[in-house]
Design a protein around this motif. Structure first.
Motif, mmCIF file in Angstrom:
data_model
loop_
_atom_site.group_PDB
_atom_site.id
_atom_site.type_symbol
_atom_site.label_atom_id
_atom_site.label_comp_id
_atom_site.label_asym_id
_atom_site.label_seq_id
_atom_site.Cartn_x
_atom_site.Cartn_y
_atom_site.Cartn_z
ATOM 1 N N GLU A 1 74.674 130.289 -45.097
ATOM 2 C CA GLU A 1 75.025 129.150 -45.942
ATOM 3 C C GLU A 1 73.757 128.449 -46.417
ATOM 4 O O GLU A 1 72.827 128.242 -45.648
ATOM 5 C CB GLU A 1 75.908 128.185 -45.166
ATOM 6 C CG GLU A 1 77.295 128.756 -44.907
ATOM 7 C CD GLU A 1 78.222 127.718 -44.310
ATOM 8 O OE1 GLU A 1 78.928 127.068 -45.082
ATOM 9 O OE2 GLU A 1 78.197 127.568 -43.076
ATOM 10 N N CYS A 2 73.734 128.111 -47.725
ATOM 11 C CA CYS A 2 72.517 127.539 -48.305
ATOM 12 C C CYS A 2 72.890 126.610 -49.462
ATOM 13 O O CYS A 2 74.050 126.525 -49.860
ATOM 14 C CB CYS A 2 71.588 128.653 -48.792
ATOM 15 S SG CYS A 2 72.289 129.631 -50.144
ATOM 16 N N SER A 3 71.894 125.945 -50.015
ATOM 17 C CA SER A 3 72.149 124.932 -51.050
ATOM 18 C C SER A 3 72.629 125.541 -52.359
ATOM 19 O O SER A 3 73.224 124.837 -53.184
ATOM 20 C CB SER A 3 70.883 124.107 -51.291
ATOM 21 O OG SER A 3 69.820 124.948 -51.696
ATOM 22 N N ASP A 4 72.391 126.824 -52.605
ATOM 23 C CA ASP A 4 72.843 127.474 -53.838
ATOM 24 C C ASP A 4 74.272 128.021 -53.717
ATOM 25 O O ASP A 4 74.786 128.611 -54.669
ATOM 26 C CB ASP A 4 71.908 128.631 -54.222
ATOM 27 C CG ASP A 4 70.524 128.144 -54.640
ATOM 28 O OD1 ASP A 4 70.414 127.003 -55.127
ATOM 29 O OD2 ASP A 4 69.553 128.910 -54.482
ATOM 30 N N GLU A 5 74.905 127.808 -52.588
ATOM 31 C CA GLU A 5 76.244 128.368 -52.343
ATOM 32 C C GLU A 5 77.299 127.793 -53.290
ATOM 33 O O GLU A 5 77.375 126.582 -53.480
ATOM 34 C CB GLU A 5 76.653 128.075 -50.892
ATOM 35 C CG GLU A 5 78.066 128.525 -50.549
ATOM 36 C CD GLU A 5 78.425 128.184 -49.107
ATOM 37 O OE1 GLU A 5 77.844 128.795 -48.199
ATOM 38 O OE2 GLU A 5 79.281 127.294 -48.903
ATOM 39 N N VAL B 1 73.974 136.440 -46.789
ATOM 40 C CA VAL B 1 73.181 135.240 -47.073
ATOM 41 C C VAL B 1 73.765 134.086 -46.263
ATOM 42 O O VAL B 1 74.925 133.723 -46.460
ATOM 43 C CB VAL B 1 73.208 134.907 -48.575
ATOM 44 C CG1 VAL B 1 72.505 133.574 -48.838
ATOM 45 C CG2 VAL B 1 72.555 136.026 -49.387
ATOM 46 N N CYS C 1 67.289 137.016 -53.782
ATOM 47 C CA CYS C 1 66.851 136.058 -52.759
ATOM 48 C C CYS C 1 65.368 136.259 -52.440
ATOM 49 O O CYS C 1 64.718 137.167 -52.963
ATOM 50 C CB CYS C 1 67.716 136.210 -51.516
ATOM 51 S SG CYS C 1 69.472 135.861 -51.824
ATOM 52 N N ASN D 1 66.562 130.481 -53.329
ATOM 53 C CA ASN D 1 65.612 130.096 -52.276
ATOM 54 C C ASN D 1 66.267 130.238 -50.896
ATOM 55 O O ASN D 1 66.523 129.260 -50.203
ATOM 56 C CB ASN D 1 65.138 128.665 -52.518
ATOM 57 C CG ASN D 1 64.034 128.268 -51.561
ATOM 58 O OD1 ASN D 1 63.311 129.119 -51.047
ATOM 59 N ND2 ASN D 1 63.905 126.987 -51.302
ATOM 60 N N THR D 2 66.536 131.482 -50.523
ATOM 61 C CA THR D 2 67.165 131.764 -49.241
ATOM 62 C C THR D 2 66.843 133.196 -48.842
ATOM 63 O O THR D 2 66.346 133.978 -49.659
ATOM 64 C CB THR D 2 68.699 131.538 -49.334
ATOM 65 O OG1 THR D 2 69.266 131.675 -48.030
ATOM 66 C CG2 THR D 2 69.354 132.528 -50.283
ATOM 67 N N ASP D 3 67.102 133.525 -47.593
ATOM 68 C CA ASP D 3 66.827 134.867 -47.076
ATOM 69 C C ASP D 3 68.132 135.579 -46.728
ATOM 70 O O ASP D 3 69.184 134.949 -46.608
ATOM 71 C CB ASP D 3 65.943 134.780 -45.821
ATOM 72 C CG ASP D 3 64.560 134.228 -46.129
ATOM 73 O OD1 ASP D 3 64.114 134.344 -47.286
ATOM 74 O OD2 ASP D 3 63.926 133.673 -45.218
ATOM 75 N N TYR E 1 79.312 132.479 -44.255
ATOM 76 C CA TYR E 1 78.134 132.830 -45.050
ATOM 77 C C TYR E 1 78.418 132.584 -46.533
ATOM 78 O O TYR E 1 79.563 132.442 -46.956
ATOM 79 C CB TYR E 1 77.690 134.274 -44.792
ATOM 80 C CG TYR E 1 78.649 135.344 -45.268
ATOM 81 C CD1 TYR E 1 78.559 135.851 -46.571
ATOM 82 C CD2 TYR E 1 79.631 135.864 -44.437
ATOM 83 C CE1 TYR E 1 79.430 136.831 -47.006
ATOM 84 C CE2 TYR E 1 80.494 136.855 -44.872
ATOM 85 C CZ TYR E 1 80.381 137.337 -46.160
ATOM 86 O OH TYR E 1 81.238 138.309 -46.601
ATOM 87 N N SER E 2 77.342 132.541 -47.309
ATOM 88 C CA SER E 2 77.447 132.305 -48.751
ATOM 89 C C SER E 2 77.819 133.610 -49.447
ATOM 90 O O SER E 2 77.015 134.541 -49.492
ATOM 91 C CB SER E 2 76.117 131.782 -49.301
ATOM 92 O OG SER E 2 75.798 130.536 -48.739
#
Length: 195
Positions: free
Chosen positions: A146-150, A144, A84, A99-101, A160-161
């Motif tokens: 929740e994000c678009s790459d999950e 991580v 990440c 692209n996440t933290d 969470y992812s």
């Protein structure tokens, strides 16, 4: 098929190697950039603290190699988190593949999360023949959001992812090598992914 487990001093690599052997494959432990680049599949494990793990990667130059790999790569636990952009653990800059933290669980839940938890919202061939809400084994204090790459989700105080996918890169927060038949199936699926 050549399978390389990245050996950079921050992983429970033997248990992953044995898990691969149980599936009928051999895996090589390596920190050699050329050998890693020539692999058909790459496994990027991680156990420990993000800052010191990134320092080890930088000291070997593997921080530059891993993001350029073209074959299927899977990061496990800390390995996924290091893929990440940034982790709150040690204020660490990661490899920037996802692209996440990475955030620390807040004080409303017991930290670290240790034990079995469910994975839901499964959205990848990584989870072929894995049922929704199966249990996997986790040990972590950071997560991580929740994000678009999950491609899979877990609930522990927050949703969470728990698994990520972007291009040829995959990441799982849980330990497939410790997750019984479910983890075995996920590893088997990863090894079948075409580059």
């Amino acid at each position: 098929m050549k399978i390389v487990i990245i050996d950079y001093g921050a992983g429970n690599i033997q248990s992953i190697k044995f898990a691969v052997q149980r599936l009928g494959y051999e895996a090589v432990l390596s920190s050699n950039a050329e050998e890693i680049k020539k692999a058909d599949k790459v496994i990027f494990p991680g156990v420990g603290e993000a800052g010191s793990a990134m320092r080890m990667l930088r000291s070997t130059g593997l921080d530059k190699v891993i993001p350029t790999l073209k074959q299927p790569v899977i990061g496990i636990c800390l390995g996924m988190q290091l893929m990440c952009n940034h982790s709150e653990e040690g204020n660490t800059t990661g490899l920037g593949i996802f692209n996440t933290d990475v955030k620390r669980f807040d004080k409303t839940v017991k930290v670290p999360q240790i034990g079995w938890n469910q994975i839901t919202n499964l959205e990848s061939h990584l989870f072929d023949n894995v049922a929704e809400s199966e249990y996997v084994y986790l040990v972590h204090s950071y997560y991580v959001p929740e994000c678009s790459d999950e491609i899979a989700r877990t609930e522990y105080g927050v949703n969470y992812s728990t698994a990520l996918h972007r291009d040829n890169f995959y990441g799982v927060q849980f330990h497939p090598e410790k997750s019984s038949k479910t983890g075995e199936q996920i590893l088997r699926n990863f090894l079948k992914i075409e580059s």
